[in-house]
Design a protein around this motif. Structure first.
Motif, PDB file in Angstrom:
ATOM      1  N   ASN A 133       2.242  12.695   0.824  1.00 54.40           N
ATOM      2  CA  ASN A 133       3.176  11.580   1.006  1.00 54.40           C
ATOM      3  C   ASN A 133       3.619  11.543   2.461  1.00 54.40           C
ATOM      4  O   ASN A 133       4.568  12.211   2.851  1.00 54.40           O
ATOM      5  CB  ASN A 133       4.384  11.750   0.072  1.00 54.40           C
ATOM      6  N   GLU A 180       7.607   4.633  -9.926  1.00 51.43           N
ATOM      7  CA  GLU A 180       7.517   6.078  -9.743  1.00 51.43           C
ATOM      8  C   GLU A 180       6.240   6.630 -10.376  1.00 51.43           C
ATOM      9  O   GLU A 180       5.636   7.569  -9.852  1.00 51.43           O
ATOM     10  CB  GLU A 180       8.744   6.765 -10.321  1.00 51.43           C
ATOM     11  N   GLN A 183       3.548   6.161  -7.966  1.00 49.89           N
ATOM     12  CA  GLN A 183       3.660   7.162  -6.911  1.00 49.89           C
ATOM     13  C   GLN A 183       3.001   8.470  -7.332  1.00 49.89           C
ATOM     14  O   GLN A 183       2.282   9.102  -6.544  1.00 49.89           O
ATOM     15  CB  GLN A 183       5.131   7.422  -6.575  1.00 49.89           C
TER      16      GLN A 183
END
Length: 250
Positions: A133, A180, A183
């Motif tokens: 990330n 999320e 992600q």
């Protein structure tokens, strides 16, 4: 280097309950291999065996051609197998770098006294995080300030710090929202891109179809079917689990 991991004829009983009745899985180097099945299929027990939480009554685990026996999770870690459980086991009030190096803090001597080397831990944590990330750059951020997907990244970075070649992800998107969840799926793709072998346990069929290369379906503690994921739809995967089919549809 990524690792190949093979579990052969794994049996595990709890009293009169046979949780695993000769389960075998063959997980190739560098793939995302999903393990799924209905409740009571044996998924959790198999993962506990692979993670060193439980010892099988019989059967063998072979990693890169070497037979391994895991009496504890530490044994599994030493063999390069790290498990990220659903609860993540992160400390919310501690920073990102403190979580990544929890239990393995770096020190440097000052006047003969070992002191925490926070600068080096922050530097290395950022190196780990940049593999997953790139937007998360402040390693002093407390974990309680992060989203669910970002917390997963912190837990995965800990596995990278352990130098694990095989990463087991247990229900990584459970209780996460749509953004999320995406992600976390991106994290799995990034982790695969680093060359890791990933074992994914999930009830979310759409997640498995999105990121897995192959899937092993368990049923009542036994192997039901193994399939390549390419071409599968979430509905078709659910059908296999619910129907108990043991061969691919034509």
């Amino acid at each position: 280097m990524p690792s190949k991991i093979t579990a052969t004829d794994i049996h595990k009983k709890y009293g009169a309950v046979e949780a695993l009745r000769g389960v075998s899985v063959d997980i190739q180097e560098g793939e995302v291999h999903a393990i799924c099945g209905d409740n009571g299929a044996g998924k959790s027990t198999l993962i506990k065996v692979l993670a060193g939480v439980e010892t099988p009554d019989s059967g063998a685990i072979v990693i890169d051609g070497r037979q391994c026996q895991f009496a504890t999770p530490t044994d599994a870690l030493r063999a390069g197998v790290a498990t990220i459980h659903q609860d993540l086991a992160v400390a919310p009030r501690m920073t990102i770098f403190q979580n990544i190096f929890m239990g393995a803090e770096l020190t440097r001597p000052i006047l003969g006294i070992p002191l925490l080397d926070k600068a080096e831990m922050r530097k290395r944590s950022l190196e780990y995080m940049s593999q997953l990330n790139k937007a998360l750059t402040d390693m002093n951020t407390k974990v309680e300030e992060l989203s669910g997907g970002q917390r997963q990244a912190v837990a995965i970075c800990r596995a990278l710090r352990w130098n694990a070649d095989v990463v087991i992800l247990d229900e990584p998107t459970a209780a996460l929202g749509v953004r999320e969840t995406e992600q976390v799926l991106d994290l799995i793709r990034s982790l695969k891109a680093t060359g890791k072998t990933i074992i994914l346990i999930s009830h979310a069929m759409q997640d498995i179809v999105a990121v897995a290369d192959r899937v092993s379906i368990l049923r009542h503690g036994r192997n039901q079917i193994g399939l390549p994921v390419s071409g599968l739809t979430p509905d078709r995967l659910s059908h296999y689990i619910l129907s108990g089919e043991t061969s691919p549809a034509n």
